[in-house]
Design a protein around this motif. Structure first.
Motif, mmCIF file in Angstrom:
data_model
loop_
_atom_site.group_PDB
_atom_site.id
_atom_site.type_symbol
_atom_site.label_atom_id
_atom_site.label_comp_id
_atom_site.label_asym_id
_atom_site.label_seq_id
_atom_site.Cartn_x
_atom_site.Cartn_y
_atom_site.Cartn_z
ATOM 1 N N VAL A 263 5.307 8.561 11.539
ATOM 2 C CA VAL A 263 5.452 8.992 9.958
ATOM 3 C C VAL A 263 4.596 10.020 9.699
ATOM 4 O O VAL A 263 3.438 9.998 10.281
ATOM 5 N N ASP B 264 2.671 10.986 6.312
ATOM 6 C CA ASP B 264 2.555 10.457 5.044
ATOM 7 C C ASP B 264 1.995 11.340 4.089
ATOM 8 O O ASP B 264 1.958 12.635 4.432
ATOM 9 N N ASP C 117 0.965 5.647 -5.765
ATOM 10 C CA ASP C 117 0.266 5.846 -4.528
ATOM 11 C C ASP C 117 1.014 7.130 -3.810
ATOM 12 O O ASP C 117 1.850 7.072 -3.182
ATOM 13 N N VAL D 185 0.021 8.474 -1.139
ATOM 14 C CA VAL D 185 0.326 8.635 0.423
ATOM 15 C C VAL D 185 1.693 7.751 0.597
ATOM 16 O O VAL D 185 2.316 8.130 1.633
ATOM 17 N N ALA D 186 2.055 6.607 -0.200
ATOM 18 C CA ALA D 186 3.439 6.261 -0.010
ATOM 19 C C ALA D 186 4.537 6.749 -0.866
ATOM 20 O O ALA D 186 5.621 6.631 -0.046
ATOM 21 N N ASN E 121 7.070 10.400 1.926
ATOM 22 C CA ASN E 121 6.733 10.533 3.551
ATOM 23 C C ASN E 121 7.955 10.849 4.372
ATOM 24 O O ASN E 121 9.131 10.790 3.972
ATOM 25 N N ASN F 225 9.742 9.912 7.785
ATOM 26 C CA ASN F 225 9.850 9.055 8.814
ATOM 27 C C ASN F 225 10.413 9.463 10.100
ATOM 28 O O ASN F 225 11.710 10.154 9.972
ATOM 29 N N ASP G 269 11.363 -2.879 -0.269
ATOM 30 C CA ASP G 269 10.437 -1.968 -0.944
ATOM 31 C C ASP G 269 9.578 -2.798 -2.226
ATOM 32 O O ASP G 269 10.143 -3.598 -2.812
ATOM 33 N N ASN H 243 9.006 -0.742 -4.653
ATOM 34 C CA ASN H 243 9.360 0.301 -5.830
ATOM 35 C C ASN H 243 10.699 0.021 -6.324
ATOM 36 O O ASN H 243 11.463 -0.723 -5.517
ATOM 37 N N THR I 78 14.417 3.511 -4.268
ATOM 38 C CA THR I 78 14.235 4.463 -2.955
ATOM 39 C C THR I 78 14.935 5.531 -2.614
ATOM 40 O O THR I 78 16.232 5.375 -2.697
#
Length: 206
Positions: free
Chosen positions: A54, A56, A91, A93-94, A97, A99, A112, A114, A117
């Motif tokens: 990843v 991020d 967040d 960082v999340a 990102n 993958n 998830d 959230n 997505t």
């Protein structure tokens, strides 16, 4: 369109990114992999392992310098599809990102945290399909039900249960395509990647 998204639990759009954009972003990810390397995250899980790399939110500017503009494009499409305003999760960082799933890699079954997505596919590989069961979750509200929620999620992950009660959907990696799903309502995973190339996709969480 709005009603279809909430009813179906996902929307797929081919050709959201141009070939030029996919090539540019993909080359940047591969360059980072060659020069700095991306650590392999590998954890055993029931049914399907967690095996991927990843980039991020702390490093995503290194491979996608125009990530802010791209995020806004996706958000505009998301709001058109959903019919409501959704913002990136807090967040950083999340929230966004990249993958990278190597040949033989896969991603475990999960929900998830959230509401929505967005997955942007930057290349095509054999295998590596996003396998999901949209609108397939029993949700308990409130902290006192966390243990019950984990038990229910685990029950719904069982293969016989999900194939009996769920509606399986497979989305193959198609370069430039956009998949938007109800992240916290769709049980999903990534099937084993075949061939000799990494599967590369951008994830945005709202």
């Amino acid at each position: 369109m709005t009603a279809d998204f909430w009813k179906d639990g996902f929307v797929f759009r081919a050709g959201f990114l141009s070939d030029t954009e996919c090539d540019r972003y993909g080359q940047s990810v591969r360059a980072l992999e060659r020069t700095g390397g991306l650590p392999l995250i590998e954890r055993q899980a029931a049914g399907r392992w967690l095996r991927y790399k990843v980039v991020d939110g702390r490093r995503i500017d290194d491979v996608i310098p125009d990530i802010d503009e791209l995020s806004e494009r996706v958000q505009a499409e998301l709001e058109r599809i959903c019919g409501i305003r959704l913002l990136p999760i807090s967040d950083s960082v999340a929230a966004r990102n990249v993958n990278v799933t190597p040949p033989g890699g896969e991603y475990r079954w999960h929900y998830d945290r959230n509401a929505a997505t967005a997955i942007l596919y930057l290349n095509e590989v054999p295998g590596g399909e996003t396998e999901m069961f949209p609108n397939y979750r029993l949700v308990f509200r409130g902290g006192r039900h966390q243990r019950v929620q984990r038990w229910l999620d685990g029950l719904l992950r069982l293969r016989p249960v999900r194939h009996l009660l769920g509606r399986r959907t497979l989305v193959a990696p198609r370069r430039g395509a956009l998949l938007i799903m109800r992240g916290d309502r769709a049980l999903h995973s990534v099937r084993t990647v075949g061939g000799s190339e990494d599967r590369i996709n951008l994830i945005l969480a709202y």
